[in-house]
Write an enzyme that holds these catalytic residues in place. Sequence first.
Site, PDB file in Angstrom:
ATOM      1  N   GLY A   1       4.865  50.625 -16.519  1.00  0.00           N
ATOM      2  CA  GLY A   1       5.826  51.728 -16.490  1.00  0.00           C
ATOM      3  C   GLY A   1       5.123  53.051 -16.299  1.00  0.00           C
TER       4      GLY A   1
ATOM      5  N   ASP B   1      20.774  36.098   6.231  1.00  0.00           N
ATOM      6  CA  ASP B   1      21.463  36.031   4.951  1.00  0.00           C
ATOM      7  C   ASP B   1      22.896  35.521   5.082  1.00  0.00           C
ATOM      8  OD1 ASP B   1      19.116  37.230   4.226  1.00  0.00           O
ATOM      9  OD2 ASP B   1      19.978  39.230   4.028  1.00  0.00           O
TER      10      ASP B   1
ATOM     11  N   LYS C   1      14.208  37.193   0.181  1.00  0.00           N
ATOM     12  CA  LYS C   1      14.423  36.869   1.588  1.00  0.00           C
ATOM     13  C   LYS C   1      13.699  35.600   2.027  1.00  0.00           C
ATOM     14  CE  LYS C   1      16.070  39.060   4.587  1.00  0.00           C
ATOM     15  NZ  LYS C   1      17.371  39.031   5.303  1.00  0.00           N
TER      16      LYS C   1
END
Length: 512
Positions: free
Chosen positions: A56, A228, A368
């Site tokens: 972070g 997709d 993907k």
Amino acid sequence: MENHELVLILDFGSQYTQLIARRIREHNIFCEIVPYNYPLEQAGAKPIKGIVLSGGPLSVLAEDAYHCDPGYFELGVPVLGICYGLQLAAKLFGGKLVASKSREYGRSQLSVTADSALFKGIKDEFTVWMSHGDSLASLPDGFRQIGRTESVDFAAIENSESKIYGLQFHPEVFHTEGGSEILANFLSEICRMRGDWTMESFIQSQVSAIRDQVGESKVICGISGGVDSAVCALLLSKAVGKNLTSIFVDNGLLRLNEEEYVPKALASLNVNVKKVDASDAFLTELENVVDPEEKRKAIGKTFIEVFEAEAKKLGDVEFLAQGTLYPDVIESVSFKGPSATIKSHHNVGGLPEQMKMTLVEPLRELFKDEVRRLGSLLGLKEEILGRHPFPGPGLAVRILGEITTERLALIRQADDIFIKALRGNGQYDKIWQAFCVLLPVQSVGVMGDERTYENVVALRAVTSTDGMTADWARIPDHILAQTSSEIINRVSGINRVVYDISSKPPATIEWE
């Protein structure tokens, strides 16, 4: 994915959080990213076998530092803290942190100082990628040092009894030697996970989930011609058969001759595809709209209106299917504090509040490359599987500024020249995504003996595995020269071509 072993990733805002997830998936382990303040009771209801605390941008020593529920360390499952995650875990258990005068960023050499399951099969010394400001100065009780660098004494720590591990470096990035093996050790040696997340198992579980959600109701699926939506349609067809109607919408924002190519390419899928020309409606909605978020929302709204109109013709259609992917969800949802919303996705962030159909998104847990593997298993042809990603909002987000028929014609011609040049020179399959961007500026040029003042086009091409991170593609100079020359000479209205050499992060792949 309730039937699969799960690693829960608590996101503290690292730019690499999504990459952690991708690396874990590579080991056939399902994982889920949630915000750092995710309710413990909800987490406890999941089949969690391991927890990862991400890095972070903040300091654990700051007053507004992000803290997860301490109860996560009491769930009885192994915890791996990465960078900020190590510092947070150490602080919670009584370790001492010190603020460094300067941030350490980049390569460093780590020396393994003790035998640990985390480093099984790893060299005694290897290169790691650092990105931190604070450092651990003293260990909490019950912890020991298992690795150090020249500048960081506690670059790797563990409490094997409590099964809490910490790395001050990033094992998920390419630059860390053996990073994938370290994560594999955490998953298999420490969490004792068997790795049951495969595309074969996904097909079985998702077909069952679709049938449970949809039942005997009718479903329509939006088809764009990309990977997709095609995979989404195939998976739905396997689940609901004739109750599915796939709709290809010509929104006026497609690539050159796409409205003819797509229906033909999908004809062999044995899926009922209906073509709808709604280009006028989309271009009217986009008139005078220049803000990219407003473009996406206008396109999302119009898509839904078109689908609802088609659903009325079919009668009693209750469900709308979309090929939303995990990166779409991550980039569209702002985790309170850490992960800022990068952009809304028309599949996720641009839907009207009062939509008359229920969404079905069977691919929303996949990256993907996982979708491509799924498509291959479902029999999708390589000519579609190998296509570069194309955004749902189409050329609207590749034209910066106002959308007009004239500007659409320019970008279509330029883009077609670029893609054909890549294919003709054997570069297309080496590149993750390539396209042209029409810029909202004009520049002075000279053609013949005349001065011109015309449009600028940027070429964009990146290499990547999943689109979460990407590097600009090193296309040979002669191909770029060929492309530039052809665009300027053949596309009236463009007199300058530039090449984008930005990586993701800090840039995104698409310009809008």
